[in-house]
Write an enzyme that holds these catalytic residues in place. Structure first.
Site, PDB file in Angstrom:
ATOM      1  N   GLY A  20       0.922   2.480  -5.522  1.00 44.27           N
ATOM      2  CA  GLY A  20      -0.363   1.963  -5.186  1.00 44.27           C
ATOM      3  C   GLY A  20      -0.451   0.518  -5.696  1.00 44.27           C
ATOM      4  O   GLY A  20       0.033   0.222  -6.533  1.00 44.27           O
ATOM      5  N   ASP A 241      -4.524   5.671   5.592  1.00 45.61           N
ATOM      6  CA  ASP A 241      -4.005   4.417   5.621  1.00 45.61           C
ATOM      7  C   ASP A 241      -3.195   3.922   6.930  1.00 45.61           C
ATOM      8  O   ASP A 241      -3.224   2.643   7.237  1.00 45.61           O
ATOM      9  CB  ASP A 241      -2.573   4.062   4.480  1.00 45.61           C
ATOM     10  CG  ASP A 241      -1.706   5.472   4.600  1.00 45.61           C
ATOM     11  OD1 ASP A 241      -1.674   6.354   5.846  1.00 45.61           O
ATOM     12  OD2 ASP A 241      -1.127   6.040   3.867  1.00 45.61           O
TER      13      ASP A 241
END
Length: 492
Positions: A20, A241
């Site tokens: 991340g 995403d």
């Protein structure tokens, strides 16, 4: 040229299966700026017999990243969160998680599609939801969920919505991610009661549905004080995403397709109405909801996950760039491999799995790192080309440009092979499309951009894009052999 500097600062929290990061952005001199300010690892680990995500650690890393932003002298930011889809957190009556969320690659949903669809036929589920059949869809995860845990559950929250809830105290269900559950009814725009019943849950267990771009609220004061954070206004962006990646794709007109190339490869087109006809059903294409009333009509492909596993299994001996360089020295198309075969979903050893596949099918077995990676790149490119042609047939439209975005867009070898095999011009970049799309939605929400079209023009003006021109007919015979060897890749 007029210099335009807007005071608003934006943070994209973009979390994938392996890592991340927090990306800082703004608009300066008419261009979008982008800077990574914090990166951290992610991954699941075995707990109580299941592969689980450490969700608390992810939230802590976000706070640590925001603390770095404050130390940079930035006092206020707008933040959006995107993650992978389908996984969820069960929240109890005290507002806390009941356990760490199970990862979608966990084996608990094996054969769940076959079992549930004996009760509701596949065609009926597809007509309702327009979503492809994957064992890891939320519908099948909930179907196999611990019944005692569900009895204790007050809220079911998708991963990015849960993170936003912990940060702000406000609970929502954002639609681009909710659509991937295979429980949203396309016609009604709500969760389908019949599918929820089969999963053993109720609609009221999900927080209210909201569209991408909805303002969620500020980060809680106790978190701000504990970590010394800037004033942070959270926007519920396109939290899936892939939805953010497509929002961050500089497509033009109506003759382009996208390939979001990361852990997963998602190949498809952005539509204004869903496509749920018999061809789409038979090819197992999905209609995930996108930002601003669009639909992401796409095919899930195993993607760079295979290369990520290979990289890990070589235990740091080679970088991704070195593996790509070694692959470039090997002739392509020495094996035909169905990269979407379930055996590549989460094997104990990916290198062994690839070699075993080749042995079992009587093909040359790749031995060196370059041979193994070229086998993957070759077959990904062939799969992309095959699916691109199927996409054209389903939509009855000619695709002139394939926009490849995400980390995989940086692999020039794969980009050129895809162009040559498909006969379609490839435009590669930006590599950070997911974070960029996340930020574009926040910018629209805050009024710094008018709409997604203006956002995509800003992307085109701000980032380097590379073009790969196909060699017409260069690999026609290879594609014919591939389709014959793999049966056309119809994996339902």
């Amino acid at each position: 040229m007029k210099v335009l500097i807007l005071g608003n600062q934006y943070i994209a929290v973009d979390i994938g299966a392996s890592s991340g990061r927090l990306m800082l952005s703004g608009i300066s001199d008419g261009k979008m700026t982008l800077k990574e300010v914090h990166r951290f690892k992610n991954g699941f680990r075995k707990i109580d017999g299941h592969d689980r995500w450490n969700i608390d650690l992810l939230i802590e890393e976000i706070c640590c990243g925001l603390a770095k932003v404050r130390k940079m002298g930035i006092e206020e930011v707008t933040l959006g969160i995107d993650t992978w889809a389908v996984d969820y957190v069960l929240v109890g009556s005290d507002g806390r998680k009941l356990c760490d969320p199970v990862a979608y690659r966990d084996g608990r949903t094996r054969d769940a599609v076959e079992e549930l669809t004996t009760k509701i036929p596949k065609k009926e589920i597809y007509k309702k939801t327009g979503i492809q059949f994957q064992n890891f869809n939320t519908l099948y995860q909930l179907y196999r969920e611990d019944r005692e845990l569900l009895k204790k559950t007050r809220m079911i929250m998708m991963i990015p919505d849960y993170i936003g809830y912990v940060l702000t105290g406000n609970a929502v269900t954002e639609v681009t991610n909710a659509s991937t559950t295979q429980m949203m009814n396309l016609r009604h725009g709500l969760f389908d009661e019949g599918l929820l019943h089969e999963a053993g849950v109720k609609a009221e267990m999900f927080p209210p549905l909201v569209e991408a771009g909805t303002k969620l609220g500020g980060i809680k004061e106790d978190l701000r004080l504990e970590y010394d954070l800037p004033k942070t206004n959270v926007v519920t962006v396109a939290t899936h995403d892939t939805a953010s990646a497509v929002a961050g794709t500089p497509g033009r007109g109506h003759d382009w397709a996208f390939l979001s190339s990361g852990t997963w490869s998602l190949l498809g087109a952005e539509l204004n109405v869903p496509e749920t006809g018999s061809q789409a059903f038979n090819e197992n294409y999905t209609n995930e909801w996108g930002a601003y009333g669009t639909y992401r009509f796409l095919k899930n492909i195993m993607g760079m996950w295979i290369v990520q596993c290979i990289h890990r299994e070589y235990q740091g001996r080679y970088t991704f760039s070195e593996l790509a360089d070694m692959a470039g020295k090997v002739s392509p198309f020495r094996q035909f491999i169905d990269v979407n075969d379930e055996r590549f979903m989460n094997p104990e050893n990916m290198i062994d799995e690839i070699r075993n596949y080749c042995r079992e099918t009587g093909q040359e077995v790749p031995e060196t790192p370059g041979e193994i990676v070229m086998a993957v790149y070759s077959n990904l490119a062939m799969f992309y080309a095959d699916q691109l042609h199927k996409l054209e047939r389903i939509l009855e439209e000619k695709i002139e440009v394939l926009n490849i975005v995400g980390g995989g867009s940086n692999v020039a070898l794969l980009d050129q092979l895809t162009a040559d095999l498909s006969g379609v011009r490839v435009v590669a970049g930006p590599g950070e499309a997911t974070a960029i799309g996340n930020i574009i939605v926040s910018m629209i929400s805050e009024g710094d951009l008018k709409n997604i079209e203006e956002g995509r023009q800003l992307i085109e003006d701000s980032f380097e894009l590379k073009e790969y021109v196909p060699s017409p007919g260069k690999y026609r015979e290879i594609m014919e052999k591939y389709q014959k060897a793999t049966g056309g890749n119809d994996n339902d």
